[in-house]
Design a protein around this motif. Structure first.
Motif, PDB file in Angstrom:
ATOM      1  N   LEU A 180       0.812  -1.217   0.000  1.00  0.00           N
ATOM      2  CA  LEU A 180       0.000   0.000   0.000  1.00  0.00           C
ATOM      3  C   LEU A 180       0.844   1.265   0.000  1.00  0.00           C
ATOM      4  O   LEU A 180       0.543   2.219  -0.721  1.00  0.00           O
ATOM      5  N   TRP A 181       1.919   1.274   0.790  1.00  0.00           N
ATOM      6  CA  TRP A 181       2.685   2.510   0.931  1.00  0.00           C
ATOM      7  C   TRP A 181       3.403   2.896  -0.352  1.00  0.00           C
ATOM      8  O   TRP A 181       3.661   4.078  -0.594  1.00  0.00           O
ATOM      9  N   PHE A 182       3.735   1.903  -1.174  1.00  0.00           N
ATOM     10  CA  PHE A 182       4.310   2.223  -2.482  1.00  0.00           C
ATOM     11  C   PHE A 182       3.292   2.978  -3.326  1.00  0.00           C
ATOM     12  O   PHE A 182       3.625   3.986  -3.965  1.00  0.00           O
ATOM     13  N   SER A 183       2.038   2.502  -3.323  1.00  0.00           N
ATOM     14  CA  SER A 183       0.982   3.171  -4.081  1.00  0.00           C
ATOM     15  C   SER A 183       0.742   4.582  -3.561  1.00  0.00           C
ATOM     16  O   SER A 183       0.543   5.522  -4.339  1.00  0.00           O
ATOM     17  N   VAL A 184       0.789   4.743  -2.229  1.00  0.00           N
ATOM     18  CA  VAL A 184       0.625   6.079  -1.639  1.00  0.00           C
ATOM     19  C   VAL A 184       1.769   6.989  -2.088  1.00  0.00           C
ATOM     20  O   VAL A 184       1.554   8.152  -2.444  1.00  0.00           O
ATOM     21  N   GLY A 185       2.987   6.441  -2.074  1.00  0.00           N
ATOM     22  CA  GLY A 185       4.137   7.222  -2.530  1.00  0.00           C
ATOM     23  C   GLY A 185       4.009   7.624  -3.984  1.00  0.00           C
ATOM     24  O   GLY A 185       4.378   8.736  -4.376  1.00  0.00           O
ATOM     25  N   MET A 186       3.465   6.719  -4.803  1.00  0.00           N
ATOM     26  CA  MET A 186       3.280   7.027  -6.217  1.00  0.00           C
ATOM     27  C   MET A 186       2.193   8.082  -6.424  1.00  0.00           C
ATOM     28  O   MET A 186       2.262   8.870  -7.378  1.00  0.00           O
ATOM     29  N   VAL A 187       1.192   8.105  -5.555  1.00  0.00           N
ATOM     30  CA  VAL A 187       0.186   9.169  -5.618  1.00  0.00           C
ATOM     31  C   VAL A 187       0.846  10.519  -5.356  1.00  0.00           C
ATOM     32  O   VAL A 187       0.558  11.518  -6.027  1.00  0.00           O
ATOM     33  N   VAL A 188       1.748  10.554  -4.375  1.00  0.00           N
ATOM     34  CA  VAL A 188       2.491  11.786  -4.076  1.00  0.00           C
ATOM     35  C   VAL A 188       3.350  12.184  -5.273  1.00  0.00           C
ATOM     36  O   VAL A 188       3.399  13.360  -5.666  1.00  0.00           O
ATOM     37  N   LEU A 189       4.016  11.184  -5.876  1.00  0.00           N
ATOM     38  CA  LEU A 189       4.867  11.458  -7.037  1.00  0.00           C
ATOM     39  C   LEU A 189       4.031  11.957  -8.218  1.00  0.00           C
ATOM     40  O   LEU A 189       4.426  12.902  -8.919  1.00  0.00           O
ATOM     41  N   ALA A 190       2.887  11.334  -8.442  1.00  0.00           N
ATOM     42  CA  ALA A 190       2.001  11.771  -9.524  1.00  0.00           C
ATOM     43  C   ALA A 190       1.476  13.182  -9.267  1.00  0.00           C
ATOM     44  O   ALA A 190       1.330  13.980 -10.199  1.00  0.00           O
ATOM     45  N   SER A 191       1.218  13.498  -8.020  1.00  0.00           N
ATOM     46  CA  SER A 191       0.758  14.849  -7.665  1.00  0.00           C
ATOM     47  C   SER A 191       1.832  15.881  -7.980  1.00  0.00           C
ATOM     48  O   SER A 191       1.542  16.963  -8.517  1.00  0.00           O
ATOM     49  N   GLY A 192       3.077  15.539  -7.661  1.00  0.00           N
ATOM     50  CA  GLY A 192       4.183  16.426  -8.010  1.00  0.00           C
ATOM     51  C   GLY A 192       4.313  16.585  -9.510  1.00  0.00           C
ATOM     52  O   GLY A 192       4.606  17.681 -10.008  1.00  0.00           O
ATOM     53  N   LEU A 223      -1.438   8.574 -14.432  1.00  0.00           N
ATOM     54  CA  LEU A 223      -0.578   7.981 -13.404  1.00  0.00           C
ATOM     55  C   LEU A 223      -1.252   8.098 -12.035  1.00  0.00           C
ATOM     56  O   LEU A 223      -1.255   7.139 -11.251  1.00  0.00           O
ATOM     57  N   LEU A 224      -1.818   9.258 -11.766  1.00  0.00           N
ATOM     58  CA  LEU A 224      -2.535   9.457 -10.504  1.00  0.00           C
ATOM     59  C   LEU A 224      -3.738   8.536 -10.417  1.00  0.00           C
ATOM     60  O   LEU A 224      -3.981   7.892  -9.376  1.00  0.00           O
ATOM     61  N   PHE A 225      -4.491   8.415 -11.494  1.00  0.00           N
ATOM     62  CA  PHE A 225      -5.676   7.546 -11.533  1.00  0.00           C
ATOM     63  C   PHE A 225      -5.282   6.087 -11.305  1.00  0.00           C
ATOM     64  O   PHE A 225      -5.965   5.351 -10.582  1.00  0.00           O
ATOM     65  N   TRP A 226      -4.174   5.656 -11.907  1.00  0.00           N
ATOM     66  CA  TRP A 226      -3.708   4.266 -11.769  1.00  0.00           C
ATOM     67  C   TRP A 226      -3.507   3.902 -10.303  1.00  0.00           C
ATOM     68  O   TRP A 226      -3.991   2.876  -9.821  1.00  0.00           O
ATOM     69  N   TYR A 227      -2.800   4.759  -9.570  1.00  0.00           N
ATOM     70  CA  TYR A 227      -2.453   4.397  -8.197  1.00  0.00           C
ATOM     71  C   TYR A 227      -3.593   4.635  -7.219  1.00  0.00           C
ATOM     72  O   TYR A 227      -3.697   3.941  -6.204  1.00  0.00           O
ATOM     73  N   ILE A 228      -4.461   5.591  -7.499  1.00  0.00           N
ATOM     74  CA  ILE A 228      -5.668   5.719  -6.667  1.00  0.00           C
ATOM     75  C   ILE A 228      -6.564   4.517  -6.868  1.00  0.00           C
ATOM     76  O   ILE A 228      -7.106   3.931  -5.907  1.00  0.00           O
ATOM     77  N   LEU A 229      -6.717   4.076  -8.119  1.00  0.00           N
ATOM     78  CA  LEU A 229      -7.518   2.878  -8.406  1.00  0.00           C
ATOM     79  C   LEU A 229      -6.875   1.640  -7.791  1.00  0.00           C
ATOM     80  O   LEU A 229      -7.568   0.761  -7.273  1.00  0.00           O
ATOM     81  N   SER A 230      -5.540   1.580  -7.794  1.00  0.00           N
ATOM     82  CA  SER A 230      -4.831   0.453  -7.178  1.00  0.00           C
ATOM     83  C   SER A 230      -5.122   0.384  -5.685  1.00  0.00           C
ATOM     84  O   SER A 230      -5.345  -0.697  -5.131  1.00  0.00           O
ATOM     85  N   ILE A 231      -5.122   1.536  -5.035  1.00  0.00           N
ATOM     86  CA  ILE A 231      -5.401   1.575  -3.596  1.00  0.00           C
ATOM     87  C   ILE A 231      -6.834   1.128  -3.302  1.00  0.00           C
ATOM     88  O   ILE A 231      -7.079   0.331  -2.390  1.00  0.00           O
ATOM     89  N   LEU A 232      -7.778   1.620  -4.091  1.00  0.00           N
ATOM     90  CA  LEU A 232      -9.186   1.281  -3.848  1.00  0.00           C
ATOM     91  C   LEU A 232      -9.496  -0.175  -4.200  1.00  0.00           C
ATOM     92  O   LEU A 232     -10.474  -0.738  -3.701  1.00  0.00           O
ATOM     93  N   SER A 233      -8.665  -0.781  -5.041  1.00  0.00           N
ATOM     94  CA  SER A 233      -8.904  -2.161  -5.478  1.00  0.00           C
ATOM     95  C   SER A 233      -8.222  -3.203  -4.598  1.00  0.00           C
ATOM     96  O   SER A 233      -8.325  -4.395  -4.868  1.00  0.00           O
ATOM     97  N   ARG A 234      -7.544  -2.755  -3.563  1.00  0.00           N
ATOM     98  CA  ARG A 234      -6.836  -3.686  -2.682  1.00  0.00           C
ATOM     99  C   ARG A 234      -7.822  -4.463  -1.828  1.00  0.00           C
ATOM    100  O   ARG A 234      -8.938  -4.032  -1.559  1.00  0.00           O
TER     101      ARG A 234
END
Length: 235
Positions: A180-192, A223-234
């Motif tokens: 999960l934390w990798f996906s959260v980190g990628m959300v931060v990266l996508a936001s940047g 990229l942001l959509f991918w990792y938000i969807l990944s988090i919600l699909s866990r």
């Protein structure tokens, strides 16, 4: 007599207010068009069982790395088409190619969302879409309201994406879940990345490069959509 004077490059930031607003409208209308095209292509892909099966067959082990590598090559080529060519038709071809590549690589993730949701996939997709668009809108507003140049993020984003790619490769080769934390980190990266791309649209692009600007925004948005969807699909 041949005119050898260098061509004057005028950035969007140097344009009149009216011309800048027109550029922004073109950019965001093309971004909206790219999102709609993505939805259309994704829907068509899911109507063809052979395409879905092909995408799913490439999600394990070295096949996933090959798919990821192919995706990166195709999208990099599409970005060059949209950014470096002076031909508007080539710009559009690059954008369309990028959208199709995104739609294909999203097949496994959307399929997983359907399975995990047990029939409620559209609810998860809608939630991910709303969260993504809300965050995208908020980050874009920060850039427009502050008028700050976020180009200083380039080095940090480059390092972050290389680290993420390394972790993805290692996880695939050695069979561990990034979690999960990798996906959260990628959300931060996508936001940047959204801050950086929006800032580029204002400060770095030329008046005729609205298609390239929309492609950059689309890449960060997906990229942001991918990792938000990944988090919600866990689980």
């Amino acid at each position: 007599m041949e005119n050898n004077e260098p061509k004057v490059i005028q950035l969007v930031s140097d344009l009149t207010d009216e011309s800048r607003v027109a550029f922004y409208k073109k950019t965001y209308s093309h971004l909206a068009g790219a999102v709609l095209l993505f939805i259309l292509v994704e829907t068509l892909f899911f109507q063809v069982e052979a395409i879905v099966n092909l995408a799913l067959s490439l999600t394990g082990g070295y096949s996933w790395l090959l798919l990821l590598g192919g995706f990166m090559l195709v999208t990099n080529y599409a970005e060059k088409m949209a950014l470096k060519s002076d031909n508007l038709k080539t710009h559009y071809a690059g954008l369309v190619l990028y959208v199709i590549a995104e739609a294909f690589i999203f097949i496994p993730l959307i399929f997983i969302a359907m399975v995990m949701a047990d029939g409620g996939a559209f609810s998860i997709l809608n939630q991910a879409a709303v969260l993504t668009l809300s965050l995208f809108t908020g980050l874009s507003a920060v850039v427009f309201l502050t008028k700050k140049d976020f180009s200083f993020l380039k080095s940090a984003l480059t390092i972050g994406f290389f680290i993420a790619l390394g972790l993805i490769i290692a996880g695939t080769l050695f069979g561990f879940n990034l979690g999960l934390w990798f996906s959260v980190g990628m959300v931060v990266l996508a936001s940047g990345s959204i801050l950086y791309q929006t800032s580029n649209m204002i400060h770095k692009y030329q008046e005729h490069q609205y298609v390239a600007a929309s492609l950059g925004l689309f890449a960060s948005l997906m990229l942001l959509f991918w990792y938000i969807l990944s988090i919600l699909s866990r689980d």
